[in-house]
Design a protein around this motif. Sequence first.
Motif: not given
Length: 208
Positions: A93-97, A79-81, A124-125, A181-183
């Motif tokens: 920091p967060i948007t819901v679609f 649910r999170r990208y 990171m977020p 979350m991370f890359i």
Amino acid sequence: MEKIKILVACHKQAEVFKNNVYLPIHVGKALHKDVDLGFQGDDIGENISRLNPLYCELTAQYWGWKNLDVEYIGLCHYRRYFDFHGQCKRGFPITVFPTKDFYKMDLGVPARILKQLQTGIIIMPKGINYDCSLFMNYCYAHVSDDLRTLEAVIHETQPPIYREAFNYIMRSSHVLKHFNMFIMSWTEFDKYCNWLFPLLNEVEKRID
């Protein structure tokens, strides 16, 4: 060797991106052999899939660590990208679609992000500010004894720089980067996993 993979931890049927970057992982698959989500299970190869009730999305992270060969690796939830294309509300920091808009989103990782990763930067977020320390926030919402056990293990087993970092982040900071979350580059990821999983394994031995 592939360039980049972002693992998407899933525990039930959901809309997910499947392409050459995003790889949905059915976490805890070893405990649900009769359920087929149509995703890669975290029970193939070297894994800790059966520990999913304790480790949650980290069973996907562990699976990726032991079974993938990539230059850059990430983790997120179904649910999170990450949004690298300015589609979310500016400053939030967060948007819901809604689900109907899911496949309209551009969730690609642009070249500028890959260049940043090459320099050792970790994605990171955005942080969220709380009105109390992260230590107190955790104790309000979870089992405080577990966090105190982690603190004890860090103080007993880690160098001073890690003990100081724990104290600063958990007791002084009010900013939480949510969702695990991370890359990051594989080099940094390997260092992180070699530190994280032995630490959590020791905590696991001490808690009920």
